[in-house]
Write a protein that holds these residues in place. Sequence first.
Motif, PDB file in Angstrom:
ATOM      1  N   ALA A 182      -0.323   4.483   4.827  1.00 19.46           N
ATOM      2  CA  ALA A 182      -0.518   2.895   4.319  1.00 19.46           C
ATOM      3  C   ALA A 182      -1.350   2.148   5.625  1.00 19.46           C
ATOM      4  O   ALA A 182      -1.996   1.397   5.505  1.00 19.46           O
ATOM      5  CB  ALA A 182       0.393   2.287   3.706  1.00 19.46           C
ATOM      6  N   ARG A 183      -0.586   2.477   6.745  1.00 22.16           N
ATOM      7  CA  ARG A 183      -1.214   1.775   8.156  1.00 22.16           C
ATOM      8  C   ARG A 183      -2.556   2.141   8.240  1.00 22.16           C
ATOM      9  O   ARG A 183      -3.233   1.517   8.925  1.00 22.16           O
ATOM     10  CB  ARG A 183      -0.091   2.238   9.167  1.00 22.16           C
ATOM     11  N   THR A 184      -3.004   3.441   8.092  1.00 23.96           N
ATOM     12  CA  THR A 184      -4.134   4.146   8.211  1.00 23.96           C
ATOM     13  C   THR A 184      -5.234   3.464   7.547  1.00 23.96           C
ATOM     14  O   THR A 184      -6.282   3.192   7.824  1.00 23.96           O
ATOM     15  CB  THR A 184      -4.275   5.725   8.410  1.00 23.96           C
ATOM     16  N   VAL A 185      -4.948   3.064   6.068  1.00 28.62           N
ATOM     17  CA  VAL A 185      -5.895   2.622   5.041  1.00 28.62           C
ATOM     18  C   VAL A 185      -5.817   1.101   5.774  1.00 28.62           C
ATOM     19  O   VAL A 185      -7.166   0.485   5.583  1.00 28.62           O
ATOM     20  CB  VAL A 185      -5.040   2.502   3.962  1.00 28.62           C
ATOM     21  N   LEU A 186      -4.916   0.401   6.121  1.00 27.15           N
ATOM     22  CA  LEU A 186      -5.025  -1.106   6.455  1.00 27.15           C
ATOM     23  C   LEU A 186      -6.179  -1.000   7.646  1.00 27.15           C
ATOM     24  O   LEU A 186      -6.964  -1.795   7.734  1.00 27.15           O
ATOM     25  CB  LEU A 186      -3.812  -1.545   6.916  1.00 27.15           C
ATOM     26  N   VAL A 187      -5.826  -0.184   8.903  1.00 24.96           N
ATOM     27  CA  VAL A 187      -6.831  -0.070   9.761  1.00 24.96           C
ATOM     28  C   VAL A 187      -7.992   0.301   9.637  1.00 24.96           C
ATOM     29  O   VAL A 187      -9.024  -0.586   9.925  1.00 24.96           O
ATOM     30  CB  VAL A 187      -6.170   0.843  10.673  1.00 24.96           C
ATOM     31  N   ALA A 188      -8.388   1.143   8.563  1.00 27.71           N
ATOM     32  CA  ALA A 188      -9.749   1.316   8.131  1.00 27.71           C
ATOM     33  C   ALA A 188     -10.353   0.152   7.537  1.00 27.71           C
ATOM     34  O   ALA A 188     -11.418  -0.120   7.737  1.00 27.71           O
ATOM     35  CB  ALA A 188      -9.848   2.684   7.079  1.00 27.71           C
ATOM     36  N   GLN A 189      -9.481  -0.624   6.638  1.00 24.45           N
ATOM     37  CA  GLN A 189     -10.293  -1.796   5.904  1.00 24.45           C
ATOM     38  C   GLN A 189     -10.375  -2.800   6.823  1.00 24.45           C
ATOM     39  O   GLN A 189     -11.543  -3.443   6.833  1.00 24.45           O
ATOM     40  CB  GLN A 189      -9.279  -2.148   4.887  1.00 24.45           C
ATOM     41  N   ALA A 212     -24.830   0.439   3.325  1.00 23.91           N
ATOM     42  CA  ALA A 212     -24.097   1.307   4.341  1.00 23.91           C
ATOM     43  C   ALA A 212     -22.810   0.875   4.647  1.00 23.91           C
ATOM     44  O   ALA A 212     -21.974   1.871   4.598  1.00 23.91           O
ATOM     45  CB  ALA A 212     -25.058   0.948   5.908  1.00 23.91           C
ATOM     46  N   LEU A 213     -22.261  -0.288   4.387  1.00 18.96           N
ATOM     47  CA  LEU A 213     -20.791  -0.698   4.231  1.00 18.96           C
ATOM     48  C   LEU A 213     -20.337   0.017   3.260  1.00 18.96           C
ATOM     49  O   LEU A 213     -19.124   0.648   3.249  1.00 18.96           O
ATOM     50  CB  LEU A 213     -20.537  -2.150   4.253  1.00 18.96           C
ATOM     51  N   THR A 214     -20.784   0.305   1.879  1.00 14.32           N
ATOM     52  CA  THR A 214     -20.393   0.954   0.881  1.00 14.32           C
ATOM     53  C   THR A 214     -20.245   2.180   1.170  1.00 14.32           C
ATOM     54  O   THR A 214     -19.037   3.009   0.813  1.00 14.32           O
ATOM     55  CB  THR A 214     -21.129   0.758  -0.485  1.00 14.32           C
ATOM     56  N   ALA A 215     -21.142   3.060   1.763  1.00 15.48           N
ATOM     57  CA  ALA A 215     -21.199   4.225   2.189  1.00 15.48           C
ATOM     58  C   ALA A 215     -19.944   4.559   3.122  1.00 15.48           C
ATOM     59  O   ALA A 215     -19.459   5.708   3.008  1.00 15.48           O
ATOM     60  CB  ALA A 215     -22.404   4.940   2.796  1.00 15.48           C
ATOM     61  N   ALA A 216     -19.862   3.602   4.043  1.00 21.63           N
ATOM     62  CA  ALA A 216     -18.807   4.117   5.082  1.00 21.63           C
ATOM     63  C   ALA A 216     -17.339   3.747   4.488  1.00 21.63           C
ATOM     64  O   ALA A 216     -16.570   4.485   4.837  1.00 21.63           O
ATOM     65  CB  ALA A 216     -18.814   2.628   6.205  1.00 21.63           C
ATOM     66  N   ALA A 217     -17.143   2.777   3.390  1.00 14.86           N
ATOM     67  CA  ALA A 217     -15.904   2.643   2.793  1.00 14.86           C
ATOM     68  C   ALA A 217     -15.749   4.121   1.953  1.00 14.86           C
ATOM     69  O   ALA A 217     -14.457   4.620   1.956  1.00 14.86           O
ATOM     70  CB  ALA A 217     -16.056   1.643   1.837  1.00 14.86           C
ATOM     71  N   ARG A 218     -16.866   4.576   1.385  1.00 15.11           N
ATOM     72  CA  ARG A 218     -16.400   5.928   0.645  1.00 15.11           C
ATOM     73  C   ARG A 218     -16.268   7.026   1.390  1.00 15.11           C
ATOM     74  O   ARG A 218     -15.330   7.854   1.136  1.00 15.11           O
ATOM     75  CB  ARG A 218     -17.626   6.008  -0.279  1.00 15.11           C
ATOM     76  N   SER A 219     -16.809   6.978   2.638  1.00 11.89           N
ATOM     77  CA  SER A 219     -16.698   8.179   3.466  1.00 11.89           C
ATOM     78  C   SER A 219     -15.223   7.969   3.981  1.00 11.89           C
ATOM     79  O   SER A 219     -14.332   9.037   4.284  1.00 11.89           O
ATOM     80  CB  SER A 219     -17.593   7.944   4.700  1.00 11.89           C
ATOM     81  N   VAL A 220     -14.485   6.691   4.142  1.00 13.23           N
ATOM     82  CA  VAL A 220     -13.427   6.514   4.647  1.00 13.23           C
ATOM     83  C   VAL A 220     -12.370   7.051   3.681  1.00 13.23           C
ATOM     84  O   VAL A 220     -11.437   7.884   3.872  1.00 13.23           O
ATOM     85  CB  VAL A 220     -12.979   5.148   5.113  1.00 13.23           C
ATOM     86  N   LEU A 231       0.773  -1.212   0.075  1.00 12.01           N
ATOM     87  CA  LEU A 231      -0.023  -0.030  -0.041  1.00 12.01           C
ATOM     88  C   LEU A 231       0.796   1.352   0.127  1.00 12.01           C
ATOM     89  O   LEU A 231       0.541   2.254  -0.644  1.00 12.01           O
ATOM     90  CB  LEU A 231      -0.914   0.187   1.242  1.00 12.01           C
ATOM     91  N   ALA A 232       1.968   1.253   0.585  1.00  3.01           N
ATOM     92  CA  ALA A 232       2.960   2.434   0.807  1.00  3.01           C
ATOM     93  C   ALA A 232       3.572   2.446  -0.640  1.00  3.01           C
ATOM     94  O   ALA A 232       3.546   3.708  -1.088  1.00  3.01           O
ATOM     95  CB  ALA A 232       3.799   2.073   1.778  1.00  3.01           C
ATOM     96  N   GLU A 233       3.740   1.582  -1.451  1.00  5.05           N
ATOM     97  CA  GLU A 233       4.249   1.795  -2.730  1.00  5.05           C
ATOM     98  C   GLU A 233       3.180   2.433  -3.539  1.00  5.05           C
ATOM     99  O   GLU A 233       3.618   3.249  -4.307  1.00  5.05           O
ATOM    100  CB  GLU A 233       4.727   0.355  -3.149  1.00  5.05           C
ATOM    101  N   ARG A 243     -12.194  10.978   3.566  1.00  4.47           N
ATOM    102  CA  ARG A 243     -11.271  11.412   4.344  1.00  4.47           C
ATOM    103  C   ARG A 243      -9.781  11.063   4.447  1.00  4.47           C
ATOM    104  O   ARG A 243      -8.999  12.045   4.623  1.00  4.47           O
ATOM    105  CB  ARG A 243     -11.838  11.119   5.844  1.00  4.47           C
ATOM    106  N   LEU A 244      -9.257   9.996   4.093  1.00  3.31           N
ATOM    107  CA  LEU A 244      -7.891   9.682   4.178  1.00  3.31           C
ATOM    108  C   LEU A 244      -7.258  10.122   2.660  1.00  3.31           C
ATOM    109  O   LEU A 244      -6.094  10.306   2.692  1.00  3.31           O
ATOM    110  CB  LEU A 244      -7.819   8.054   3.986  1.00  3.31           C
ATOM    111  N   LEU A 245      -8.025  10.107   1.622  1.00  3.16           N
ATOM    112  CA  LEU A 245      -7.261  10.443   0.276  1.00  3.16           C
ATOM    113  C   LEU A 245      -8.421  11.401  -0.376  1.00  3.16           C
ATOM    114  O   LEU A 245      -8.882  11.165  -1.587  1.00  3.16           O
ATOM    115  CB  LEU A 245      -7.547   9.111  -0.489  1.00  3.16           C
ATOM    116  N   PRO A 246      -8.433  12.549   0.352  1.00  2.00           N
ATOM    117  CA  PRO A 246      -9.065  13.674  -0.520  1.00  2.00           C
ATOM    118  C   PRO A 246      -8.657  14.105  -1.764  1.00  2.00           C
ATOM    119  O   PRO A 246      -7.472  13.810  -1.998  1.00  2.00           O
ATOM    120  CB  PRO A 246      -9.189  14.772   0.562  1.00  2.00           C
ATOM    121  N   PRO A 247      -9.346  14.291  -2.828  1.00  2.00           N
ATOM    122  CA  PRO A 247      -8.838  14.915  -4.118  1.00  2.00           C
ATOM    123  C   PRO A 247      -7.750  16.118  -3.666  1.00  2.00           C
ATOM    124  O   PRO A 247      -7.908  16.715  -3.064  1.00  2.00           O
ATOM    125  CB  PRO A 247     -10.188  15.264  -4.922  1.00  2.00           C
TER     126      PRO A 247
END
Length: 198
Positions: A158-165, A180-188, A135-137, A191-195
């Motif tokens: 990358a660590r934060t992405v793994l924790v979120a997943q 609801a799970l999809t909406a939560a994933a999109r919200s993550v 993920l870091a790569e 927040r983690l990877l804003p444009p």
Amino acid sequence: MARPRKFDEERVILAVRDAFWDKGYAATSLEDLLRVSGLGKGSLYGAFGDKHTLFLRVLRDYDNANLLTLRESLESAARGIDLVRSFVLGPAADPTGAVARRGCLLANSNAELATTTPEVAAEARRSYDAITVILAEALERARREGDLAPDADPADTARTVLVAQLGLIALGRTGMDADALTAAARSVLARLLPPVAQ
């Protein structure tokens, strides 16, 4: 001279993996393993060792296959950020919710066994560390491609992405509604990877 094995080892490993995945380690009996493998006790244990040894083999094979798939996905991704997004959205990818309810064999096993089985905790650390590296790569590539803020730290992200997943996997196991799970994933992801502002 040892007799050649008269069974398909890969088929047996996959059948045993699915038994452990569906029921968990403790609830999977020797009878379950014999039934799904089609082998007798002597053949099963002679080829793979006892239940504990067989489980560790299955878990390692599962993790290695997932790491290979993740690595290949990074190499074939049009952009680095694409891999990270699909990784986070993965637990919600099945609209029926069946995949989410089944969870991840590693995450399930870690939750069940890590505090009592040091080998499982070690395997989880090994696999999660390797996932974090990939993920870091991907995130370093995303930064070069202008899809991640220049000041973002790829390793920390990358660590934060793994924790979120892993959190999404845990929620999926509870039977959370797929939408609801999809909406939560999109919200993550938002927040983690804003444009990145152009």
